[in-house]
Each structure stands twice: as C-alpha cells, then as structure tokens.
Motif scaffolding. Structure first.
Motif, PDB file in Angstrom:
ATOM      1  N   ILE A 161     -10.166   4.888  15.946  1.00 58.27           N
ATOM      2  CA  ILE A 161     -10.895   5.994  16.563  1.00 58.27           C
ATOM      3  C   ILE A 161     -11.523   6.954  15.551  1.00 58.27           C
ATOM      4  N   SER A 162     -10.753   7.392  14.590  1.00 52.78           N
ATOM      5  CA  SER A 162     -11.236   8.425  13.667  1.00 52.78           C
ATOM      6  C   SER A 162     -11.407   7.929  12.241  1.00 52.78           C
ATOM      7  N   ASN A 163     -11.426   6.609  12.024  1.00 54.47           N
ATOM      8  CA  ASN A 163     -11.393   6.083  10.659  1.00 54.47           C
ATOM      9  C   ASN A 163     -12.483   5.065  10.381  1.00 54.47           C
ATOM     10  N   TRP A 164     -13.068   5.209   9.208  1.00 56.12           N
ATOM     11  CA  TRP A 164     -14.070   4.273   8.698  1.00 56.12           C
ATOM     12  C   TRP A 164     -13.664   3.876   7.284  1.00 56.12           C
ATOM     13  N   ALA A 165     -13.955   2.624   6.904  1.00 53.90           N
ATOM     14  CA  ALA A 165     -13.518   2.169   5.575  1.00 53.90           C
ATOM     15  C   ALA A 165     -14.487   1.150   5.008  1.00 53.90           C
ATOM     16  N   ARG A 166     -14.491   1.061   3.674  1.00 48.87           N
ATOM     17  CA  ARG A 166     -15.165  -0.052   3.013  1.00 48.87           C
ATOM     18  C   ARG A 166     -14.444  -1.341   3.403  1.00 48.87           C
ATOM     19  N   PRO A 167     -15.134  -2.475   3.389  1.00 47.34           N
ATOM     20  CA  PRO A 167     -14.469  -3.733   3.753  1.00 47.34           C
ATOM     21  C   PRO A 167     -13.217  -3.970   2.913  1.00 47.34           C
ATOM     22  N   GLY A 168     -12.107  -4.245   3.603  1.00 49.02           N
ATOM     23  CA  GLY A 168     -10.845  -4.497   2.927  1.00 49.02           C
ATOM     24  C   GLY A 168     -10.085  -3.258   2.521  1.00 49.02           C
ATOM     25  N   LYS A 169     -10.616  -2.068   2.802  1.00 50.10           N
ATOM     26  CA  LYS A 169      -9.962  -0.819   2.399  1.00 50.10           C
ATOM     27  C   LYS A 169      -9.420  -0.031   3.594  1.00 50.10           C
ATOM     28  N   GLU A 170      -9.283  -0.682   4.735  1.00 45.58           N
ATOM     29  CA  GLU A 170      -8.670  -0.026   5.880  1.00 45.58           C
ATOM     30  C   GLU A 170      -7.248   0.415   5.533  1.00 45.58           C
ATOM     31  N   CYS A 171      -6.792   1.504   6.108  1.00 43.61           N
ATOM     32  CA  CYS A 171      -5.437   1.980   5.840  1.00 43.61           C
ATOM     33  C   CYS A 171      -4.445   1.083   6.570  1.00 43.61           C
ATOM     34  N   ARG A 172      -3.730   0.271   5.830  1.00 40.36           N
ATOM     35  CA  ARG A 172      -2.796  -0.681   6.434  1.00 40.36           C
ATOM     36  C   ARG A 172      -1.631   0.031   7.100  1.00 40.36           C
ATOM     37  N   HIS A 173      -1.260   1.190   6.591  1.00 39.58           N
ATOM     38  CA  HIS A 173      -0.160   1.924   7.214  1.00 39.58           C
ATOM     39  C   HIS A 173      -0.561   2.408   8.608  1.00 39.58           C
TER      40      HIS A 173
ATOM     41  N   GLU B  39       0.866  -1.181   0.000  1.00 43.16           N
ATOM     42  CA  GLU B  39       0.000   0.000   0.000  1.00 43.16           C
ATOM     43  C   GLU B  39       0.902   1.230   0.000  1.00 43.16           C
ATOM     44  N   VAL B  40       0.773   2.075  -1.022  1.00 40.80           N
ATOM     45  CA  VAL B  40       1.631   3.253  -1.162  1.00 40.80           C
ATOM     46  C   VAL B  40       0.717   4.475  -1.283  1.00 40.80           C
ATOM     47  N   THR B  41       0.732   5.316  -0.258  1.00 40.48           N
ATOM     48  CA  THR B  41      -0.215   6.424  -0.132  1.00 40.48           C
ATOM     49  C   THR B  41       0.498   7.764  -0.167  1.00 40.48           C
ATOM     50  N   THR B  42      -0.141   8.762  -0.753  1.00 44.82           N
ATOM     51  CA  THR B  42       0.276  10.135  -0.548  1.00 44.82           C
ATOM     52  C   THR B  42      -0.914  10.961  -0.096  1.00 44.82           C
ATOM     53  N   GLU B  43      -0.659  11.889   0.808  1.00 42.04           N
ATOM     54  CA  GLU B  43      -1.652  12.900   1.120  1.00 42.04           C
ATOM     55  C   GLU B  43      -1.634  13.957   0.030  1.00 42.04           C
ATOM     56  N   ALA B  44      -2.748  14.670  -0.121  1.00 46.12           N
ATOM     57  CA  ALA B  44      -2.832  15.724  -1.140  1.00 46.12           C
ATOM     58  C   ALA B  44      -3.934  16.693  -0.768  1.00 46.12           C
ATOM     59  N   ASN B  45      -3.771  17.936  -1.145  1.00 47.25           N
ATOM     60  CA  ASN B  45      -4.873  18.876  -1.113  1.00 47.25           C
ATOM     61  C   ASN B  45      -5.629  18.752  -2.439  1.00 47.25           C
ATOM     62  N   PRO B  46      -6.940  18.936  -2.415  1.00 50.04           N
ATOM     63  CA  PRO B  46      -7.698  18.790  -3.667  1.00 50.04           C
ATOM     64  C   PRO B  46      -7.248  19.717  -4.782  1.00 50.04           C
ATOM     65  N   ASP B  47      -6.685  20.890  -4.423  1.00 48.80           N
ATOM     66  CA  ASP B  47      -6.252  21.832  -5.459  1.00 48.80           C
ATOM     67  C   ASP B  47      -4.770  21.711  -5.786  1.00 48.80           C
ATOM     68  N   SER B  48      -4.126  20.627  -5.314  1.00 47.83           N
ATOM     69  CA  SER B  48      -2.687  20.458  -5.576  1.00 47.83           C
ATOM     70  C   SER B  48      -2.411  19.305  -6.536  1.00 47.83           C
ATOM     71  N   VAL B  49      -3.450  18.797  -7.211  1.00 47.66           N
ATOM     72  CA  VAL B  49      -3.275  17.681  -8.144  1.00 47.66           C
ATOM     73  C   VAL B  49      -3.982  17.992  -9.454  1.00 47.66           C
ATOM     74  N   THR B  50      -3.549  17.290 -10.495  1.00 47.37           N
ATOM     75  CA  THR B  50      -4.209  17.332 -11.795  1.00 47.37           C
ATOM     76  C   THR B  50      -4.422  15.894 -12.264  1.00 47.37           C
ATOM     77  N   ILE B  51      -5.185  15.731 -13.312  1.00 39.97           N
ATOM     78  CA  ILE B  51      -5.367  14.395 -13.868  1.00 39.97           C
ATOM     79  C   ILE B  51      -4.021  13.803 -14.262  1.00 39.97           C
ATOM     80  N   ASP B  52      -3.154  14.614 -14.863  1.00 40.16           N
ATOM     81  CA  ASP B  52      -1.839  14.121 -15.288  1.00 40.16           C
ATOM     82  C   ASP B  52      -0.951  13.765 -14.097  1.00 40.16           C
ATOM     83  N   SER B  53      -0.944  14.609 -13.059  1.00 40.38           N
ATOM     84  CA  SER B  53      -0.087  14.308 -11.906  1.00 40.38           C
ATOM     85  C   SER B  53      -0.558  13.054 -11.190  1.00 40.38           C
ATOM     86  N   LEU B  54      -1.856  12.851 -11.106  1.00 46.55           N
ATOM     87  CA  LEU B  54      -2.382  11.641 -10.467  1.00 46.55           C
ATOM     88  C   LEU B  54      -2.031  10.394 -11.283  1.00 46.55           C
ATOM     89  N   ALA B  55      -2.101  10.512 -12.603  1.00 47.47           N
ATOM     90  CA  ALA B  55      -1.726   9.384 -13.460  1.00 47.47           C
ATOM     91  C   ALA B  55      -0.247   9.056 -13.294  1.00 47.47           C
TER      92      ALA B  55
END
Length: 337
Positions: free
Chosen positions: A272-284, A126-142
C-alpha cells in the motif's frame, strides 16, 4: 502524552508458552525478529507510537543499559518458548522505534549478535534499523554495517522546512542528503520514509519532497498519509482550531502523484505505502503481509507464531520488571481464525 492503547485479548501465560498447535503450525526453519526501541529525543506532535522522550521515564526504565539487558532476557525466553532454537534461522531483523540510533551503534549490533547466537542468521538476512537523519554519523553507520546491518530506513518525512516544522521534526533537509551519503559509503541499502497530508502542505510542496527523495536514489521509498491519532498533540491542535484536519481528497491526490512520480523513476509499487527498486522490497514488511512468523522484542512489541498473535506490556519499566522476575512480558494474545 500517553501512546495509543494496546488491543484487548485473552490472558497470556506467565511463562509465555505457546499452544502445541501453534508450535506445530509455525514456519519450518525460518522466523523474523522485530526489536522495538522506545526512545526518542523529542516526541513529534503527530506520533502515537510507544515512545518516550527524555524526562518521561525515570530511574532504570529510562536507561539504555537496562533496556538492552531486558531485551536479552526476552531473547532467551523466546528460545525456551520456541523449543528448537537450534533448528531455526533468522530471515529478517528490523529494529524500529522510536529512534533506535539514539542507542550506541555498538549496542544495536550487540542485539543483532545476541539474536544470531540464539538463532542462526541466514547468509542473505535482511537486517534493518530505522534512524532519524540527525541521529547518525559516518562512523556510527560504518559500525552498524560492520556489525551485521544491511539496510537503514531514514525518517525523511519532507524536504520542505515549513512542513517539517509542523510535524516537529528535528532535522533539516540537508541532514537527509548527508545521512544517505554516509549510509552509501558504509555499504548499506537505503530506504526513505515520507509523510503526505500535513496541514499547510501544498501539492507542489509534496511534489518537491518526492523529487528530492528520488534525487537521492534510495533503494526504497515509503509514503504514508498523515493520520491524526487521538491523544496526540496534533489532535489537540486540530480540536482547538490551530491547524486544519488533513483532507481526504487532498491526500488521495498526493497518493496518486506519489505513484506517478515513483513509477516513472523506476520504483515498483508492491504494498500500500511502499515502492522499491527491483529486488529491493523490504522483506521484513513482506513477512508481516504474508502472515509469516516473527517475534517482537521490546516494550509494546507485537509477535505472531503459528496463528497466535500477542503483544508486550508497553511501559519499559513494567516490561523489564516482568523479565527480571522470569515472567513473559506479554500483556495479552489472540488466536487467529
């Protein structure tokens, strides 16, 4: 405005070495990595994280290139300290901040490649990055997805304009939907972070934010109570009577509403502060809660291996300077009983 202070601890060795007992006690074969990116476009009034806005850092300390070089040096140091890097694998990587996506996507994926060259990246890592909604583009996400990222966590915080304004967020509600759509197109899992208890936020405002987040169908939702941290702009505003302190009972009501709506929408509460779809819990995040081993790279990052916890110096300039001199950036450490 200085970020929060580091905890006290025992002196850390200049070379960063760990006690033999810690190396013997660490998780066999697996480790997680956290990478702290200390840059933000602006500092939100409630934030006491180790972040710096333009103008707060001068010279090489504020350079993205210098930052990346320093992180690479710490990755090499970690390989030396852990000794058997060839036998280790990376189960999770989490790039946080700050706003990591202020760096070019190619630089973020380069850090992941450097980690993977030091330790093998597990096939289902699982490889995650945090982001602000206005700090990404379709190209950067790809680019992030092509470079190994599997997950992005957006700081949505609220869907109500006056709440976002009080929090001094730079994005508008429409940015969130566009960012989520771009992440989905790129093939990334999506998490949304929300904050409740902002002064002036009604229970209906909070319901509106929850419903807006659920409507975007993310895999994971975090909901955090606003805390007024000493030394922040928000704390000064409260002290001067410009805004009111968050109310504990109000925040409790909002937490219960979050659990009610998120559970009804199919999100399971798992931390405490997290909810997820089944199997989508943040493993980190689960690695932290379960006391697993991780190395935190970057200014102010915290680490834990084999019952020893340590933390790096906070200022990016001091962090880079230590690594240039071949020294560990660790400020102090403690042995956990």
């Amino acid at each position: 405005m200085p970020p929060s202070a580091l905890p006290d601890g025992d002196p850390a060795p200049v070379d960063g070495r760990l006690p033999p007992a810690a190396l013997a006690a660490r998780d066999a074969g697996a480790i997680s990595a956290y990478v702290h990116v200390p840059f933000c476009r602006v500092r939100c009034g409630y934030c006491d994280f180790n972040t710096y806005a333009p103008g707060e850092l001068t010279g090489p300390a504020g350079s993205a290139t210098a930052y990346g070089t320093a992180v690479e040096r710490e990755i090499a140091l970690a390989g030396e300290v852990l000794q058997d890097a060839g036998n280790l694998s990376l189960a999770t990587v989490f790039v946080g901040g700050g706003t990591p996506t202020l760096l070019p996507s190619e630089q973020l994926t380069g850090i992941v490649r450097r980690l993977a060259s030091q330790w093998q990246l597990e096939d289902d890592a699982e490889v995650t990055t945090e982001a602000n909604p206005d700090s990404v583009t379709i190209d950067s996400l790809a680019t992030l997805r092509a470079g190994g990222f599997t997950r992005v966590s957006f700081g949505m915080q609220s869907s109500v304009p006056h709440v976002l304004a009080t929090l001094e967020r730079t994005h508008g509600p429409a940015n969130v939907a566009a960012a989520v759509a771009g992440a989905r197109t790129a093939g990334l899992d999506v998490s949304l972070d929300l904050i409740y208890g902002t002064p002036g936020e009604s229970i209906e405002d909070w319901r509106r934010s929850l419903e807006a987040a659920i409507a975007l169908e993310p895999d994971h939702i975090s909901a955090y109570a606003l805390v007024v941290e000493a030394g922040t702009k928000l704390a000064a505003q409260v002290r001067r009577g410009l805004i009111t302190m968050p109310d504990d009972d109000d925040e409790a009501d909002k937490y219960e509403l979050a659990d009610e709506l998120l559970t009804a929408a199919g999100y399971g509460w798992y931390e405490i502060s997290n909810w997820a779809r089944p199997g989508k819990e943040c493993r980190h995040n689960l690695a932290y809660w379960r006391g697993a081993d991780w190395w935190g790279f970057g200014p102010g990052a915290h680490s834990h291996v084999g019952g020893v916890r340590w933390w790096n110096v906070k200022h990016p300039g001091a962090y880079a300077d230590r690594l240039v001199r071949g020294a560990s950036p660790a400020a102090a450490r403690e042995d956990l009983t």
